[in-house]
Design a protein around this motif. Sequence first.
Motif, short mmCIF file in Angstrom:
data_model
loop_
_atom_site.label_atom_id
_atom_site.label_comp_id
_atom_site.label_asym_id
_atom_site.label_seq_id
_atom_site.Cartn_x
_atom_site.Cartn_y
_atom_site.Cartn_z
N CYS A 68 0.83 -1.21 0.00
CA CYS A 68 0.00 0.00 0.00
C CYS A 68 0.86 1.26 0.00
O CYS A 68 0.59 2.20 -0.74
N VAL A 69 1.89 1.29 0.83
CA VAL A 69 2.70 2.50 0.97
C VAL A 69 3.71 2.63 -0.16
O VAL A 69 3.77 3.65 -0.84
N HIS A 70 4.51 1.60 -0.36
CA HIS A 70 5.63 1.71 -1.31
C HIS A 70 5.19 1.51 -2.77
O HIS A 70 5.61 2.27 -3.64
N ASP A 71 4.36 0.51 -3.02
CA ASP A 71 4.01 0.19 -4.40
C ASP A 71 2.84 0.99 -4.94
O ASP A 71 2.69 1.10 -6.16
N ILE A 72 1.99 1.50 -4.08
CA ILE A 72 0.83 2.26 -4.56
C ILE A 72 1.01 3.75 -4.28
O ILE A 72 1.02 4.58 -5.19
N TYR A 73 1.16 4.12 -2.99
CA TYR A 73 1.21 5.54 -2.64
C TYR A 73 2.44 6.22 -3.23
O TYR A 73 2.36 7.33 -3.76
N LYS A 74 3.60 5.55 -3.16
CA LYS A 74 4.83 6.18 -3.64
C LYS A 74 4.87 6.33 -5.16
O LYS A 74 5.63 7.14 -5.68
N VAL A 75 4.05 5.58 -5.87
CA VAL A 75 3.98 5.75 -7.32
C VAL A 75 3.37 7.11 -7.65
O VAL A 75 3.81 7.80 -8.56
N PHE A 76 2.35 7.49 -6.88
CA PHE A 76 1.68 8.77 -7.12
C PHE A 76 2.39 9.94 -6.46
O PHE A 76 2.24 11.08 -6.88
N ASN A 77 3.15 9.68 -5.41
CA ASN A 77 3.87 10.73 -4.70
C ASN A 77 5.30 10.24 -4.40
O ASN A 77 5.61 9.86 -3.28
N ASN A 93 8.14 11.73 -4.07
CA ASN A 93 9.01 12.57 -3.24
C ASN A 93 8.57 12.61 -1.78
O ASN A 93 8.80 13.60 -1.09
N ILE A 94 7.97 11.55 -1.31
CA ILE A 94 7.48 11.50 0.07
C ILE A 94 8.68 11.43 1.02
O ILE A 94 9.68 10.77 0.75
#
Length: 192
Positions: free
Chosen positions: A55-64, A66-67
């Motif tokens: 959820c965090v690395h493969d999905i959220y980080k794709v859209f953002n 520079n987190i």
Amino acid sequence: MSAEKLAQYGSTDAVVPALAIEILPVGLTGLALAGILSVIMSTADSYLIVSVQTCVHDIYKVFNPNISEKKELRLTRVFAVILPLGALVIALYIKNAYSILMFAWSFYAAAAGLPAFAALYWKKATKAGIIAGMVAGFTVCVGWKLAGVPFGLGPTVPGAIACAAALVGVSLATYRKAPTPFLDPYQNAAGR
């Protein structure tokens, strides 16, 4: 299991603990049950870690992408609470372990099977088409299950049909704008 044993232990899912309690001596029963619980906990925490990181690395980080590390850690903690609560709701809604497994595999097959094959073997598959197919397959499959499995038809079939329709429709609509670079290794070299 006999009827009185089934009433005592609750369901056929408890056959291994029931055997340990009925057959083994007291000390070994505790060791056997501790071993069973350790296997369950080891598997559960591994699945939780994989799910949270997906959820965090493969999905959220794709859209953002520079987190910050601090925000990523905070999101990891939030998902580590939300995902088990979702699993608890599913476990309370579906009482049988086999039914939970079949439910998970039904929406996985409907949402991920066709997009995986399309990404590997169909030249006109696009990213938008694959995402649309996965979302449509998952949504229809879960909705079909929650609707009580109309017509006695399992949720995988309507989910797979919705997945295929969305995947093909969106891929054909977006192919000219964004053709897939995955199947043609020379396409990237020619574009340089």
